[in-house]
Design a protein around this motif. Structure first.
Motif, PDB file in Angstrom:
ATOM      1  N   ALA A 167      52.745  71.049 103.411  1.00  0.00           N
ATOM      2  CA  ALA A 167      53.061  72.492 103.753  1.00  0.00           C
ATOM      3  C   ALA A 167      54.128  72.869 102.373  1.00  0.00           C
ATOM      4  CB  ALA A 167      54.074  72.761 104.936  1.00  0.00           C
ATOM      5  N   ARG A 168      54.672  71.976 101.907  1.00  0.00           N
ATOM      6  CA  ARG A 168      55.610  71.947 100.544  1.00  0.00           C
ATOM      7  C   ARG A 168      54.941  71.770  99.208  1.00  0.00           C
ATOM      8  NH1 ARG A 168      61.161  71.660 101.330  1.00  0.00           N
ATOM      9  NH2 ARG A 168      61.145  71.929  99.019  1.00  0.00           N
ATOM     10  N   GLY A 169      53.649  71.845  99.324  1.00  0.00           N
ATOM     11  CA  GLY A 169      52.740  71.592  98.032  1.00  0.00           C
ATOM     12  C   GLY A 169      52.654  70.142  97.548  1.00  0.00           C
ATOM     13  N   PHE A 170      52.981  69.078  98.630  1.00  0.00           N
ATOM     14  CA  PHE A 170      52.740  67.835  98.226  1.00  0.00           C
ATOM     15  C   PHE A 170      51.754  67.243  99.021  1.00  0.00           C
ATOM     16  CE2 PHE A 170      57.052  69.045  96.697  1.00  0.00           C
ATOM     17  CZ  PHE A 170      56.853  68.689  95.530  1.00  0.00           C
ATOM     18  N   ALA A 171      50.467  67.613  99.023  1.00  0.00           N
ATOM     19  CA  ALA A 171      49.600  67.266  99.960  1.00  0.00           C
ATOM     20  C   ALA A 171      48.931  65.717  99.419  1.00  0.00           C
ATOM     21  CB  ALA A 171      48.262  68.223  99.864  1.00  0.00           C
ATOM     22  N   PRO A 172      48.310  65.060 100.275  1.00  0.00           N
ATOM     23  CA  PRO A 172      47.889  63.823  99.806  1.00  0.00           C
ATOM     24  C   PRO A 172      46.580  63.846  99.403  1.00  0.00           C
ATOM     25  CG  PRO A 172      47.564  63.876 102.386  1.00  0.00           C
ATOM     26  CD  PRO A 172      48.543  65.209 101.737  1.00  0.00           C
ATOM     27  N   PRO A 173      46.063  62.990  98.705  1.00  0.00           N
ATOM     28  CA  PRO A 173      46.439  61.380  98.408  1.00  0.00           C
ATOM     29  C   PRO A 173      47.752  61.482  97.274  1.00  0.00           C
ATOM     30  CG  PRO A 173      44.483  61.455  97.224  1.00  0.00           C
ATOM     31  CD  PRO A 173      44.663  62.883  97.842  1.00  0.00           C
ATOM     32  N   TRP A 174      48.636  60.558  97.698  1.00  0.00           N
ATOM     33  CA  TRP A 174      49.919  60.319  96.375  1.00  0.00           C
ATOM     34  C   TRP A 174      49.691  59.110  95.710  1.00  0.00           C
ATOM     35  CZ3 TRP A 174      51.108  60.764 102.051  1.00  0.00           C
ATOM     36  CH2 TRP A 174      51.478  62.422 102.544  1.00  0.00           C
ATOM     37  N   ALA A 175      50.188  59.284  94.589  1.00  0.00           N
ATOM     38  CA  ALA A 175      49.842  58.180  93.550  1.00  0.00           C
ATOM     39  C   ALA A 175      50.926  56.888  94.147  1.00  0.00           C
ATOM     40  CB  ALA A 175      50.501  58.413  92.295  1.00  0.00           C
ATOM     41  N   ILE A 176      52.245  57.070  94.440  1.00  0.00           N
ATOM     42  CA  ILE A 176      53.135  56.003  94.960  1.00  0.00           C
ATOM     43  C   ILE A 176      53.819  56.419  96.076  1.00  0.00           C
ATOM     44  CG2 ILE A 176      54.806  54.492  93.874  1.00  0.00           C
ATOM     45  CD1 ILE A 176      53.799  55.165  90.955  1.00  0.00           C
ATOM     46  N   ALA A 177      54.296  55.479  96.905  1.00  0.00           N
ATOM     47  CA  ALA A 177      55.163  55.777  98.090  1.00  0.00           C
ATOM     48  C   ALA A 177      56.129  54.502  98.095  1.00  0.00           C
ATOM     49  CB  ALA A 177      54.451  55.760  99.243  1.00  0.00           C
ATOM     50  N   TYR A 178      57.446  54.870  98.217  1.00  0.00           N
ATOM     51  CA  TYR A 178      58.377  53.948  98.384  1.00  0.00           C
ATOM     52  C   TYR A 178      58.917  54.054  99.662  1.00  0.00           C
ATOM     53  CZ  TYR A 178      58.610  53.643  93.097  1.00  0.00           C
ATOM     54  OH  TYR A 178      58.291  53.291  91.746  1.00  0.00           O
ATOM     55  N   THR A 179      59.209  52.845 100.483  1.00  0.00           N
ATOM     56  CA  THR A 179      59.926  53.027 101.955  1.00  0.00           C
ATOM     57  C   THR A 179      60.478  51.823 102.081  1.00  0.00           C
ATOM     58  OG1 THR A 179      59.529  53.803 104.107  1.00  0.00           O
ATOM     59  CG2 THR A 179      57.867  52.386 103.071  1.00  0.00           C
ATOM     60  N   ASP A 180      61.240  51.661 103.084  1.00  0.00           N
ATOM     61  CA  ASP A 180      61.755  50.401 103.747  1.00  0.00           C
ATOM     62  C   ASP A 180      61.426  49.993 105.051  1.00  0.00           C
ATOM     63  OD1 ASP A 180      64.371  50.933 105.817  1.00  0.00           O
ATOM     64  OD2 ASP A 180      63.496  52.764 104.979  1.00  0.00           O
ATOM     65  N   HIS A 181      60.526  50.920 105.593  1.00  0.00           N
ATOM     66  CA  HIS A 181      60.037  50.671 107.180  1.00  0.00           C
ATOM     67  C   HIS A 181      58.529  51.086 107.226  1.00  0.00           C
ATOM     68  CE1 HIS A 181      60.777  50.788 111.532  1.00  0.00           C
ATOM     69  NE2 HIS A 181      61.663  50.002 111.318  1.00  0.00           N
ATOM     70  N   ARG A 182      58.171  50.385 108.378  1.00  0.00           N
ATOM     71  CA  ARG A 182      56.486  50.462 108.899  1.00  0.00           C
ATOM     72  C   ARG A 182      56.340  51.679 109.566  1.00  0.00           C
ATOM     73  NH1 ARG A 182      58.791  46.456 112.272  1.00  0.00           N
ATOM     74  NH2 ARG A 182      58.749  46.973 114.377  1.00  0.00           N
ATOM     75  N   VAL A 183      57.376  52.562 109.884  1.00  0.00           N
ATOM     76  CA  VAL A 183      57.323  53.812 110.406  1.00  0.00           C
ATOM     77  C   VAL A 183      56.554  54.768 109.330  1.00  0.00           C
ATOM     78  CG1 VAL A 183      59.408  54.993 109.590  1.00  0.00           C
ATOM     79  CG2 VAL A 183      58.356  55.646 111.743  1.00  0.00           C
ATOM     80  N   ASP A 184      56.717  54.305 108.075  1.00  0.00           N
ATOM     81  CA  ASP A 184      56.060  55.033 106.998  1.00  0.00           C
ATOM     82  C   ASP A 184      54.483  54.661 106.647  1.00  0.00           C
ATOM     83  OD1 ASP A 184      57.717  57.192 106.414  1.00  0.00           O
ATOM     84  OD2 ASP A 184      59.084  55.789 105.476  1.00  0.00           O
ATOM     85  N   LEU A 185      53.898  53.861 107.504  1.00  0.00           N
ATOM     86  CA  LEU A 185      52.606  53.517 107.373  1.00  0.00           C
ATOM     87  C   LEU A 185      51.626  54.691 107.173  1.00  0.00           C
ATOM     88  CD1 LEU A 185      51.804  50.497 109.758  1.00  0.00           C
ATOM     89  CD2 LEU A 185      51.265  50.674 107.547  1.00  0.00           C
ATOM     90  N   PRO A 186      51.475  55.682 107.859  1.00  0.00           N
ATOM     91  CA  PRO A 186      50.861  57.030 107.595  1.00  0.00           C
ATOM     92  C   PRO A 186      50.988  57.338 106.155  1.00  0.00           C
ATOM     93  CG  PRO A 186      51.892  57.100 109.575  1.00  0.00           C
ATOM     94  CD  PRO A 186      52.634  56.144 108.974  1.00  0.00           C
ATOM     95  N   VAL A 187      52.085  57.489 105.448  1.00  0.00           N
ATOM     96  CA  VAL A 187      52.104  57.619 104.224  1.00  0.00           C
ATOM     97  C   VAL A 187      51.687  56.693 103.335  1.00  0.00           C
ATOM     98  CG1 VAL A 187      53.970  58.422 102.517  1.00  0.00           C
ATOM     99  CG2 VAL A 187      54.239  59.106 104.794  1.00  0.00           C
ATOM    100  N   LEU A 188      52.161  55.635 103.730  1.00  0.00           N
ATOM    101  CA  LEU A 188      51.643  54.527 102.635  1.00  0.00           C
ATOM    102  C   LEU A 188      49.932  54.311 102.563  1.00  0.00           C
ATOM    103  CD1 LEU A 188      53.952  51.466 103.703  1.00  0.00           C
ATOM    104  CD2 LEU A 188      54.208  53.200 101.725  1.00  0.00           C
ATOM    105  N   ALA A 189      49.453  54.625 103.889  1.00  0.00           N
ATOM    106  CA  ALA A 189      47.980  54.615 103.644  1.00  0.00           C
ATOM    107  C   ALA A 189      47.062  55.552 102.904  1.00  0.00           C
ATOM    108  CB  ALA A 189      47.450  54.790 105.148  1.00  0.00           C
ATOM    109  N   LEU A 190      48.096  56.640 102.641  1.00  0.00           N
ATOM    110  CA  LEU A 190      47.499  57.529 101.811  1.00  0.00           C
ATOM    111  C   LEU A 190      47.910  57.614 100.245  1.00  0.00           C
ATOM    112  CD1 LEU A 190      47.537  60.567 104.250  1.00  0.00           C
ATOM    113  CD2 LEU A 190      45.518  59.564 103.677  1.00  0.00           C
ATOM    114  N   SER A 191      48.629  56.655  99.984  1.00  0.00           N
ATOM    115  CA  SER A 191      49.029  56.202  98.613  1.00  0.00           C
ATOM    116  C   SER A 191      48.550  55.324  97.894  1.00  0.00           C
ATOM    117  CB  SER A 191      50.758  55.895  98.753  1.00  0.00           C
ATOM    118  OG  SER A 191      51.079  56.975  99.529  1.00  0.00           O
ATOM    119  N   THR A 192      48.268  55.448  96.754  1.00  0.00           N
ATOM    120  CA  THR A 192      47.391  54.352  96.137  1.00  0.00           C
ATOM    121  C   THR A 192      48.224  53.357  95.667  1.00  0.00           C
ATOM    122  OG1 THR A 192      46.409  56.232  94.611  1.00  0.00           O
ATOM    123  CG2 THR A 192      46.314  53.954  93.724  1.00  0.00           C
ATOM    124  N   GLN A 193      49.649  53.513  95.385  1.00  0.00           N
ATOM    125  CA  GLN A 193      50.536  51.977  95.269  1.00  0.00           C
ATOM    126  C   GLN A 193      51.567  52.352  96.327  1.00  0.00           C
ATOM    127  OE1 GLN A 193      51.090  52.750  90.834  1.00  0.00           O
ATOM    128  NE2 GLN A 193      51.532  50.654  91.124  1.00  0.00           N
TER     129      GLN A 193
END
Length: 221
Positions: A167-193
């Protein structure tokens, strides 16, 4: 013209040293003894809910509601400023130096950097602004009035980050995602790195098993 790669950063414990929303709401509860007392009185009922994944959100929502009783959404900015001033060693210590260096390197490479966090929007925005990162787009959680206090409105957490980022103009897929927790698995799954920030062994194993590929670990904490 090809758009620049999008890099998604989590906030709490990825860019920061602690969970900023948790610390903020604990501060709100402790500054007024009656609020803290109300949560303590309810603890025998609330504590068992933490045992189950489906119900553990309710004690947290109750604590947020008690912490904000008598408050309006417009009051949050002033409370956030007071909270930041109360931090023992200043707002600069909130952020991990290595995290800020990595974020700056992406900006130098002309990447589109966005922070997506479950933390409260006014809190995360104020902390980013104080760190000289006012230009970084932020997608964060919001609150709404509820029974004299405030309750969750949009929660930028887990899979809900995807439609909120879109909604903010950052639709997937994403090039890179950084996180510390597995709750962000949905974001990681749509990221190349993907980069995991000081994950626990269990967290690392679960993410790599779920995605079927190794993750790069960064020991920022």
């Amino acid at each position: 013209m090809q758009q620049a790669p999008v890099v998604v950063f989590d906030f709490d414990l990825t860019l920061t040293r602690w969970d900023t929303a948790d610390r903020f709401f604990r501060w709100l509860l402790k500054r007024d003894p009656w609020r803290f007392g109300a949560v303590m009185i309810a603890l025998p009922v609330l504590a068992p809910m933490f045992l189950f994944k489906t119900s553990r959100k309710w004690p947290i929502r109750f604590a947020v509601w008690v912490a904000t009783l008598g408050r309006r959404p417009d009051d949050l900015a002033a409370l956030v400023e007071e909270h930041i001033r109360s931090l023992p060693t200043g707002a600069d210590s909130v952020f991990l130096p290595l995290a800020l260096e990595r974020l700056a390197s992406h900006l130098d490479e002309r990447h589109r950097v966005v922070v997506a966090t479950g933390s409260l929007e006014p809190l995360a925005r104020a902390l980013l602004d104080q760190a000289g990162l006012a230009h970084i787009p932020l997608v964060a959680s919001t609150l709404r009035p509820f029974l004299g206090g405030l309750a969750r409105d949009q929660h930028c957490f887990g899979s809900n980050k995807i439609p909120m980022l879109t909604a903010r103009g950052f639709a997937p897929p994403w090039a890179i995602a950084y996180t510390d927790h597995r709750v962000d698995l949905p974001v990681l799954a749509l990221s190349t790195q993907m980069y995991l920030i000081s994950p626990t062994p269990e967290c690392l194993a679960r993410i790599e098993q779920a995605l079927g590929k190794p993750a790069t670990v960064l020991a920022w904490r």
